[in-house]
Design an enzyme around this catalytic site. Structure first.
Site, mmCIF file in Angstrom:
data_model
loop_
_atom_site.group_PDB
_atom_site.id
_atom_site.type_symbol
_atom_site.label_atom_id
_atom_site.label_comp_id
_atom_site.label_asym_id
_atom_site.label_seq_id
_atom_site.Cartn_x
_atom_site.Cartn_y
_atom_site.Cartn_z
ATOM 1 N N GLU A 86 -2.453 -2.055 -10.309
ATOM 2 C CA GLU A 86 -1.228 -2.441 -10.920
ATOM 3 C C GLU A 86 -0.949 -3.635 -11.509
ATOM 4 O O GLU A 86 -1.798 -4.451 -11.187
ATOM 5 C CB GLU A 86 -0.430 -1.901 -9.763
ATOM 6 C CG GLU A 86 -0.165 -0.627 -9.233
ATOM 7 C CD GLU A 86 0.310 -0.597 -8.019
ATOM 8 O OE1 GLU A 86 1.101 -1.388 -7.444
ATOM 9 O OE2 GLU A 86 0.139 0.571 -7.378
ATOM 10 N N LEU A 141 0.857 -1.114 -0.046
ATOM 11 C CA LEU A 141 0.112 0.083 -0.054
ATOM 12 C C LEU A 141 0.995 1.326 -0.023
ATOM 13 O O LEU A 141 1.042 1.942 1.143
ATOM 14 C CB LEU A 141 -1.018 -0.105 1.241
ATOM 15 C CG LEU A 141 -2.168 0.994 1.293
ATOM 16 C CD1 LEU A 141 -3.077 0.864 0.151
ATOM 17 C CD2 LEU A 141 -3.014 0.767 2.456
ATOM 18 N N HIS A 142 1.541 1.517 -1.146
ATOM 19 C CA HIS A 142 2.300 2.655 -1.227
ATOM 20 C C HIS A 142 1.499 3.995 -1.458
ATOM 21 O O HIS A 142 0.290 3.767 -1.487
ATOM 22 C CB HIS A 142 3.240 2.695 -2.376
ATOM 23 C CG HIS A 142 2.475 2.342 -3.801
ATOM 24 N ND1 HIS A 142 2.562 3.100 -4.734
ATOM 25 C CD2 HIS A 142 2.209 1.271 -4.277
ATOM 26 C CE1 HIS A 142 1.949 2.577 -5.806
ATOM 27 N NE2 HIS A 142 1.823 1.462 -5.592
ATOM 28 N N ALA A 143 2.138 5.200 -1.896
ATOM 29 C CA ALA A 143 1.471 6.401 -1.606
ATOM 30 C C ALA A 143 0.431 6.430 -2.776
ATOM 31 O O ALA A 143 -0.685 6.830 -2.430
ATOM 32 C CB ALA A 143 2.620 7.472 -1.866
#
Lengths: 91, 320
Positions: free
Chosen positions: A89, A16-18
C-alpha cells in the site's frame, strides 16, 4: 526441521486489514513450513485469514512471525519484507 | 492419550472482575485502583472478620476478601488508633482485593489503607450473601481452565465435533457441508475453549462468530446465508476429528475402530478419530456417521467391538 522467528512492526496506515491479511496468507501458503503470527500473546495460524484478522494488528503493532519447517527462514524473511513494504500500500 | 494441542491464557484480576461481573452486583472501585492488576487465583472468597480481630493466620492474599456488615460493625467498636493499625496490617498482606458489601460507604480507615498499600477496595451493592454467591459464579467462570485452538467446531446430531488438521486440508469446507446438511456451525478457524465440569465448551471469538472462510468464496456469514438455526454460539467438544491428507501416515489410520484413541484438551480425554480426506470422499456423510457412531458408543453399543464378538463366535472362540 528448522525454526525461525523474528518480530516486525506494522507500518502501513490501515494496519493488518482484510486485504493485507489475505496477502500474508497467500505468501505464507507458498512455503511448506508452518507459519504462526503472534501479537501480545494472541497467536494465529499464518495460513488462515480469519486467524490473522483476529490479531487486530493496527499501525505500530509488534508482530512476531514464527515458522517451522524446511523453508522456515525464507518464510519469515518474506513475511517481514511484506510488512516493511506496507503490504503493497501507498501509506 | 496424546499431548494437549492448546495454549493457555492471562491471569484473573480485580480489573477483570469489574468488567465481567453482572451489573446487578453493583461492583465499583472505591480506592486502591493501582492494585487492580493483582492476580486472583482462587475461585472462593474469604470473610475476613478474624483478620480484623488480629488473627492473620489463614488469610490467603490471592483470595478476594469480603467485609460485610458484621465485620464493619466490629471495626467500629475499636478505638481509632487500634482500628487503623489492624486494617493496615491486614491490607499489608498484599491482598488481591477487598470487597465491602451492601453499598455502605467504606470507613475512611479502609480507604486510606487501600490507597497507601495499593490494594483494590471495591464496593458491592448487595448484602454479603448475595455478593458472595455472585462473585463465586463470576470467579468460577473466569478461573475455569481455558485455551484456544486452531480448528473448526460444528454440532452434528447434537454432538460437538472439533475438526483439526493442517491449513488447507478442508476443515472449513467440511463445516460448510455439514451446515448445508442441516447441522450447526459454532466456530471456524479459532475455537476458544473453557472447561466447565467434565466438559470442554467451545465457542468462536466475537469477531469471527457465525463466519466461515472458504477458499474461492471468501468470508461468509453463515447466519445470514442459512438462518439462525444454522449456528450456535457454543457447544461442548464431544469428538475430536483429525483430518489428514490421504497417503500421509496411512499405516496409522485405524481400519477397525476397535481402539478408542483420545486427545487431552483442558485435562479431559476427548475421543479422537483420524479421517483421511481426498477428493470424492463425502465428508458430510463421514462426519454424520462419526457422530452417530459416537452416540451409539455413549449409549453402550460399540459397533466395532460387537462385530469382533461376532467374528470370535464364528471362529469358535469365546465371545468378547
Amino acid at each position: 526441521m528448522n525454526d525461525s522467528e523474528e518480530t516486525f512492526t506494522v507500518v502501513n496506515a490501515l494496519g493488518l486489514h482484510a486485504r493485507a491479511a489475505m496477502k500474508v496468507v497467500q505468501l505464507a501458503g507458498r512455503f511448506e513450513s508452518e507459519v504462526e503470527l503472534e501479537r501480545e500473546g494472541q497467536r494465529a495460524n499464518g495460513k488462515s485469514v480469519m486467524g490473522l484478522l483476529l490479531l487486530c494488528c493496527a499501525l505500530g503493532a509488534r508482530v512476531t512471525v514464527r515458522a517451522k519447517g524446511a523453508d522456515a527462514a525464507a518464510a519469515v524473511a518474506a513475511i517481514g519484507a511484506l510488512f516493511a513494504a506496507r503490504f503493497g500500500e501507498d501509506r | 492419550m496424546r499431548e494437549s494441542l492448546a495454549t493457555s491464557p492471562a491471569p484473573v484480576t480485580a480489573r477483570a472482575l469489574l468488567t465481567d461481573a453482572p451489573a446487578a452486583l453493583g461492583l465499583t472501585v472505591v480506592a486502591g485502583a493501582p492494585g487492580l492488576g493483582r492476580p486472583i487465583t482462587h475461585p472462593r472468597i474469604q470473610k475476613s472478620g478474624l483478620a480484623l480481630a488480629g488473627h492473620m493466620v489463614g488469610v490467603v492474599p490471592s483470595r478476594l476478601q469480603i467485609l460485610g456488615e458484621t465485620e464493619l460493625s466490629f471495626l467500629e467498636t475499636l478505638p481509632p488508633d487500634e482500628r487503623a493499625r489492624r486494617v493496615r496490617s491486614f491490607f499489608a498482606l498484599g491482598l488481591c482485593g477487598v470487597v465491602v458489601t451492601r453499598g455502605v460507604p467504606p470507613l475512611e480507615v479502609l480507604v486510606d489503607a487501600a490507597d497507601t498499600l495499593e490494594v483494590p477496595l471495591l464496593s458491592a451493592a448487595e448484602r454479603s450473601s448475595g455478593t458472595i454467591a455472585g462473585l463465586h459464579a463470576v470467579l468460577d467462570r473466569l478461573l475455569a481452565p481455558r485455551s484456544s485452538m486452531h480448528g473448526v467446531l460444528v454440532e452434528v446430531h447434537g454432538l460437538g465435533l472439533l475438526l483439526v488438521g493442517p491449513s488447507g486440508i478442508g476443515k472449513s469446507e467440511c463445516a460448510l457441508v455439514v451446515v448445508e446438511r442441516g447441522h450447526l456451525l459454532v466456530a471456524d478457524d479459532r475455537v476458544d475453549l473453557v472447561r466447565v465440569g467434565d466438559r470442554a465448551i467451545g465457542s468462536a471469538p466475537m469477531l469471527l462468530r457465525h463466519h466461515l472462510e472458504i477458499r474461492g468464496l471468501g468470508i461468509l456469514n453463515v447466519r445470514d446465508l442459512f438462518g439462525a438455526t444454522a449456528v450456535r454460539d457454543e457447544s461442548a467438544v464431544d469428538l475430536l476429528i483429525e483430518l489428514r491428507s490421504m497417503g500421509e501416515g496411512d499405516a496409522e489410520i485405524d481400519r477397525l475402530g476397535l481402539d478408542d484413541e483420545t486427545t487431552e484438551i483442558l485435562g479431559l480425554a476427548i475421543p479422537t478419530l483420524r479421517i483421511p480426506v481426498h477428493p470424492g470422499r463425502d465428508m458430510g456423510v463421514l462426519l454424520e456417521v462419526a457422530a452417530r457412531n459416537q452416540l451409539l458408543r455413549r449409549a453402550g453399543h460399540h459397533s466395532a467391538r460387537a462385530f469382533a464378538g461376532r467374528l470370535a463366535a464364528g471362529l469358535g472362540l469365546k465371545e468378547g
